[in-house]
Design an enzyme around this catalytic site. Structure first.
Site, mmCIF file in Angstrom:
data_model
loop_
_atom_site.group_PDB
_atom_site.id
_atom_site.type_symbol
_atom_site.label_atom_id
_atom_site.label_comp_id
_atom_site.label_asym_id
_atom_site.label_seq_id
_atom_site.Cartn_x
_atom_site.Cartn_y
_atom_site.Cartn_z
ATOM 1 N N HIS A 108 0.857 -1.185 0.000
ATOM 2 C CA HIS A 108 0.000 0.000 0.000
ATOM 3 C C HIS A 108 0.890 1.231 0.000
ATOM 4 O O HIS A 108 1.962 1.232 0.618
ATOM 5 C CB HIS A 108 -0.886 0.011 1.249
ATOM 6 C CG HIS A 108 -1.401 1.375 1.614
ATOM 7 N ND1 HIS A 108 -0.831 2.148 2.618
ATOM 8 C CD2 HIS A 108 -2.418 2.119 1.107
ATOM 9 C CE1 HIS A 108 -1.474 3.284 2.713
ATOM 10 N NE2 HIS A 108 -2.442 3.302 1.801
ATOM 11 N N VAL A 111 0.299 9.268 -1.267
ATOM 12 C CA VAL A 111 0.847 10.603 -1.015
ATOM 13 C C VAL A 111 -0.274 11.594 -1.284
ATOM 14 O O VAL A 111 -1.043 11.430 -2.235
ATOM 15 C CB VAL A 111 2.080 10.908 -1.889
ATOM 16 C CG1 VAL A 111 3.313 10.191 -1.350
ATOM 17 C CG2 VAL A 111 1.860 10.527 -3.348
ATOM 18 N N ARG A 112 -0.381 12.622 -0.459
ATOM 19 C CA ARG A 112 -1.544 13.491 -0.537
ATOM 20 C C ARG A 112 -1.209 14.909 -0.076
ATOM 21 O O ARG A 112 -0.243 15.130 0.653
ATOM 22 C CB ARG A 112 -2.680 12.928 0.315
ATOM 23 C CG ARG A 112 -2.290 12.709 1.771
ATOM 24 C CD ARG A 112 -3.349 11.947 2.549
ATOM 25 N NE ARG A 112 -2.968 11.761 3.947
ATOM 26 C CZ ARG A 112 -2.244 10.750 4.407
ATOM 27 N NH1 ARG A 112 -1.830 9.807 3.578
ATOM 28 N NH2 ARG A 112 -1.924 10.668 5.684
#
Length: 304
Positions: A108, A111-112
């Site tokens: 998993h 990036v945000r």
């Protein structure tokens, strides 16, 4: 921070989605990601890319989203009440890959970037993300490689960064009701807005850029390992833990659902097949027991 900065983040994220999808597709003889572009009634949209029925990846998704709203949902403001009643803009890339072979770990990454605005007040912005590995039949060399790449992503920003975000990952991806970690960890960071926009953005890019370097060598090394029903059954049982974490604890899932996001895209992280077995226990000394006895315990993998 100006509008061109936000545009640069979006451009990076779109390119990252392209690079990750093409790199993962290169491991598949014929399966390909199918893109599903969508719009959100409240503002914004995204493009979801899902691969199903592959020889290497049984199912996986790499999503990009860029959404707007008049107020942040409770999952974003519970620990940061100063964000309440602010308009928001959020964008990011999030992915989960569920391999077919039980010897290849699930992975998993995301990036945000968030920005919250209110008339008459300066905007509040921050970056977040990370990556983590969830093996079924783990190999110590793979875990060391994964954490070495996580450390490489952090080193340009300080010696203390990897240990701090590695610890945060261990604590975040923890199933309290099972008293075990989801996997062997990696990196997790949030609310990053220091020392300035340029450096925080550079760190997010470093994390995003190191994911494929960390994951692909493990996939290539393990994807042809022979397995039988025993390993497959254990894989499906352990996938249940993934479902439990995402539905009970994962802040990204909660944010997406509470903000009226697209349900199909939010839940693309679920495995295609999983099962639960009442009070199952591994046989002492077995390969399955090794996962519990050794690898699902937070530890200093690199001896730092």
């Amino acid at each position: 921070m100006i509008e061109s900065d936000i545009s640069a983040v979006k451009t990076y994220l779109l390119n990252l989605q392209d690079l990750i999808c093409s790199g993962l597709e290169a491991e598949e003889p014929s399966a390909r990601f199918v893109e599903d572009a969508w719009e959100r009634a409240e503002g914004g949209g995204g493009r979801s890319r899902v691969l199903t029925g592959g020889e290497v990846f049984e199912q996986g998704g790499v999503n990009f989203s860029h959404v707007f709203g008049d107020s942040l949902p409770p999952s974003a403001t519970t620990k940061r009440p100063e964000l309440a009643n602010r308009q928001f803009e959020a964008m990011g890339v999030s992915l989960v890959m569920h391999p077919r072979n039980p010897y290849v770990p699930t992975s998993h990454a995301n990036v945000r970037f968030f920005i919250a605005k209110k008339d008459g007040e300066p905007p509040i912005w921050w970056f977040g993300g990370g990556f983590d590995l969830t093996p079924f039949y783990p190999f110590r060399d793979d875990v060391l490689h994964w954490h070495q790449l996580a450390r490489q992503a952090c080193l340009p920003f300080g010696e203390d960064v990897y240990p701090r975000y590695k610890k945060w990952c261990d604590e975040y991806f923890f199933l309290k009701h099972r008293n075990e970690t989801r996997g062997v960890g990696g990196l997790f960071f949030d609310d990053l807005n220091e020392p300035d926009f340029s450096q925080a953005f550079a760190f997010m890019r470093s994390v995003g850029d190191h994911y494929m370097e960390a994951y692909l060598p493990i996939v290539q090394k393990r994807k042809d390992t022979l397995y039988a029903d025993r390993e497959r059954d254990f894989q499906l049982y352990r996938r249940g833990r993934y479902v439990e974490f995402n539905l009970v604890y994962d802040r990204g899932t909660l944010f997406g659902l509470q903000s009226g996001g697209r349900t199909e895209s939010i839940l693309m992280s679920m495995p295609p097949v999983a099962h639960w077995q009442y009070n199952w226990q591994p046989e002492p000394g077995s390969p399955e027991a090794a996962l519990y006895d050794t690898f699902l315990r937070p530890q200093n993998w690199l001896g730092i």
